[in-house]
Design a protein around this motif. Sequence first.
Motif, PDB file in Angstrom:
ATOM      1  N   THR A  23     -12.945  16.776  30.840  1.00  0.00           N
ATOM      2  CA  THR A  23     -12.911  15.318  30.776  1.00  0.00           C
ATOM      3  C   THR A  23     -12.177  14.824  29.533  1.00  0.00           C
ATOM      4  O   THR A  23     -11.527  13.783  29.574  1.00  0.00           O
ATOM      5  CB  THR A  23     -14.328  14.727  30.826  1.00  0.00           C
ATOM      6  OG1 THR A  23     -15.144  15.361  29.831  1.00  0.00           O
ATOM      7  CG2 THR A  23     -14.950  14.940  32.200  1.00  0.00           C
ATOM      8  N   PHE A  83     -24.520  12.272  35.067  1.00  0.00           N
ATOM      9  CA  PHE A  83     -24.868  11.111  34.256  1.00  0.00           C
ATOM     10  C   PHE A  83     -26.247  10.636  34.667  1.00  0.00           C
ATOM     11  O   PHE A  83     -26.531  10.484  35.845  1.00  0.00           O
ATOM     12  CB  PHE A  83     -23.872   9.963  34.483  1.00  0.00           C
ATOM     13  CG  PHE A  83     -22.537  10.226  33.873  1.00  0.00           C
ATOM     14  CD1 PHE A  83     -22.296   9.897  32.549  1.00  0.00           C
ATOM     15  CD2 PHE A  83     -21.534  10.807  34.612  1.00  0.00           C
ATOM     16  CE1 PHE A  83     -21.070  10.151  31.984  1.00  0.00           C
ATOM     17  CE2 PHE A  83     -20.304  11.062  34.057  1.00  0.00           C
ATOM     18  CZ  PHE A  83     -20.065  10.728  32.732  1.00  0.00           C
ATOM     19  N   LEU A 107     -23.140  -1.229  35.404  1.00  0.00           N
ATOM     20  CA  LEU A 107     -22.534   0.103  35.327  1.00  0.00           C
ATOM     21  C   LEU A 107     -22.015   0.573  36.679  1.00  0.00           C
ATOM     22  O   LEU A 107     -20.976   1.216  36.756  1.00  0.00           O
ATOM     23  CB  LEU A 107     -23.514   1.117  34.747  1.00  0.00           C
ATOM     24  CG  LEU A 107     -23.868   0.902  33.277  1.00  0.00           C
ATOM     25  CD1 LEU A 107     -24.852   1.959  32.815  1.00  0.00           C
ATOM     26  CD2 LEU A 107     -22.635   0.915  32.399  1.00  0.00           C
ATOM     27  N   GLN A 111     -17.995   1.043  37.468  1.00  0.00           N
ATOM     28  CA  GLN A 111     -17.913   2.471  37.188  1.00  0.00           C
ATOM     29  C   GLN A 111     -16.475   2.981  37.073  1.00  0.00           C
ATOM     30  O   GLN A 111     -16.190   3.832  36.228  1.00  0.00           O
ATOM     31  CB  GLN A 111     -18.674   3.268  38.235  1.00  0.00           C
ATOM     32  CG  GLN A 111     -18.060   3.204  39.627  1.00  0.00           C
ATOM     33  CD  GLN A 111     -18.745   4.123  40.600  1.00  0.00           C
ATOM     34  OE1 GLN A 111     -19.018   5.275  40.281  1.00  0.00           O
ATOM     35  NE2 GLN A 111     -19.038   3.621  41.785  1.00  0.00           N
ATOM     36  N   ASP A 112     -15.565   2.460  37.885  1.00  0.00           N
ATOM     37  CA  ASP A 112     -14.184   2.934  37.800  1.00  0.00           C
ATOM     38  C   ASP A 112     -13.574   2.607  36.436  1.00  0.00           C
ATOM     39  O   ASP A 112     -12.895   3.423  35.837  1.00  0.00           O
ATOM     40  CB  ASP A 112     -13.332   2.339  38.914  1.00  0.00           C
ATOM     41  CG  ASP A 112     -13.629   2.973  40.265  1.00  0.00           C
ATOM     42  OD1 ASP A 112     -14.369   3.968  40.318  1.00  0.00           O
ATOM     43  OD2 ASP A 112     -13.106   2.467  41.270  1.00  0.00           O
ATOM     44  N   LEU A 115     -15.839   4.783  33.627  1.00  0.00           N
ATOM     45  CA  LEU A 115     -15.961   6.236  33.689  1.00  0.00           C
ATOM     46  C   LEU A 115     -14.657   6.962  34.026  1.00  0.00           C
ATOM     47  O   LEU A 115     -14.310   7.954  33.401  1.00  0.00           O
ATOM     48  CB  LEU A 115     -17.018   6.642  34.726  1.00  0.00           C
ATOM     49  CG  LEU A 115     -18.436   6.175  34.467  1.00  0.00           C
ATOM     50  CD1 LEU A 115     -19.332   6.542  35.638  1.00  0.00           C
ATOM     51  CD2 LEU A 115     -18.972   6.758  33.184  1.00  0.00           C
ATOM     52  N   TYR A 118     -11.818   7.989  31.593  1.00  0.00           N
ATOM     53  CA  TYR A 118     -12.267   9.004  30.642  1.00  0.00           C
ATOM     54  C   TYR A 118     -12.421  10.377  31.288  1.00  0.00           C
ATOM     55  O   TYR A 118     -12.990  11.288  30.705  1.00  0.00           O
ATOM     56  CB  TYR A 118     -13.576   8.561  29.986  1.00  0.00           C
ATOM     57  CG  TYR A 118     -13.376   7.341  29.129  1.00  0.00           C
ATOM     58  CD1 TYR A 118     -13.015   7.466  27.795  1.00  0.00           C
ATOM     59  CD2 TYR A 118     -13.496   6.070  29.663  1.00  0.00           C
ATOM     60  CE1 TYR A 118     -12.798   6.353  27.007  1.00  0.00           C
ATOM     61  CE2 TYR A 118     -13.284   4.949  28.884  1.00  0.00           C
ATOM     62  CZ  TYR A 118     -12.933   5.098  27.553  1.00  0.00           C
ATOM     63  OH  TYR A 118     -12.706   3.983  26.779  1.00  0.00           O
ATOM     64  N   ASN A 120     -14.003  11.209  34.163  1.00  0.00           N
ATOM     65  CA  ASN A 120     -15.218  11.449  34.933  1.00  0.00           C
ATOM     66  C   ASN A 120     -15.011  11.117  36.403  1.00  0.00           C
ATOM     67  O   ASN A 120     -14.369  10.122  36.737  1.00  0.00           O
ATOM     68  CB  ASN A 120     -16.360  10.599  34.378  1.00  0.00           C
ATOM     69  CG  ASN A 120     -16.661  10.974  32.955  1.00  0.00           C
ATOM     70  OD1 ASN A 120     -17.105  12.069  32.676  1.00  0.00           O
ATOM     71  ND2 ASN A 120     -16.384  10.062  32.034  1.00  0.00           N
ATOM     72  N   LEU A 123     -18.842   7.883  40.604  1.00  0.00           N
ATOM     73  CA  LEU A 123     -20.213   8.155  41.041  1.00  0.00           C
ATOM     74  C   LEU A 123     -20.394   8.018  42.538  1.00  0.00           C
ATOM     75  O   LEU A 123     -21.288   8.605  43.114  1.00  0.00           O
ATOM     76  CB  LEU A 123     -21.181   7.218  40.317  1.00  0.00           C
ATOM     77  CG  LEU A 123     -21.214   7.353  38.792  1.00  0.00           C
ATOM     78  CD1 LEU A 123     -22.104   6.284  38.201  1.00  0.00           C
ATOM     79  CD2 LEU A 123     -21.655   8.727  38.382  1.00  0.00           C
ATOM     80  N   CYS A 127     -24.377   6.070  42.684  1.00  0.00           N
ATOM     81  CA  CYS A 127     -24.562   5.098  41.614  1.00  0.00           C
ATOM     82  C   CYS A 127     -25.827   4.292  41.867  1.00  0.00           C
ATOM     83  O   CYS A 127     -25.994   3.670  42.913  1.00  0.00           O
ATOM     84  CB  CYS A 127     -23.356   4.168  41.499  1.00  0.00           C
ATOM     85  SG  CYS A 127     -23.391   3.223  39.971  1.00  0.00           S
TER      86      CYS A 127
END
Length: 132
Positions: A23, A83, A107, A111-112, A115, A118, A120, A123, A127
């Motif tokens: 990551t 996570f 969150l 999320q896009d 997360l 970076y 990741n 989810l 999620c």
Amino acid sequence: MSQQNDGRTLQGDPQGIAPYAITKWAAQENEVPGIRDLRGGADLGLIVTNVADTAVAPTVTSGQYQVLNPAFTAANPSFARFFFNAVRTADPNFAALSAIFGPGGYLCTNQDALLVPYGNTPLGDHCGSENP
């Protein structure tokens, strides 16, 4: 020994090996603001399997991002990354925290943006679930 997550310490050695979080490498590749690109020409090699460790995020529409490949973690469960946001139901702020971490919370709906750049994996359907 090379500094972790810094490919520059390999000094261009094509046979060099250094510890690098997938990551971290992906975030540097994705040119995330505030993340310095320390790859120094280093590329990720295959670990244990023939499955690539990074892939292009399947759900991001605002750009192409490298993320941890779900097929890689399926083939190598010890490299999976999870996570968790734990909130005590007895906490007086439980309702407010659930609004942040729950399925419709900040969150999950962002999320896009929070997360994926970076490195990741998105989810997806997990999620805000209690048991991913």
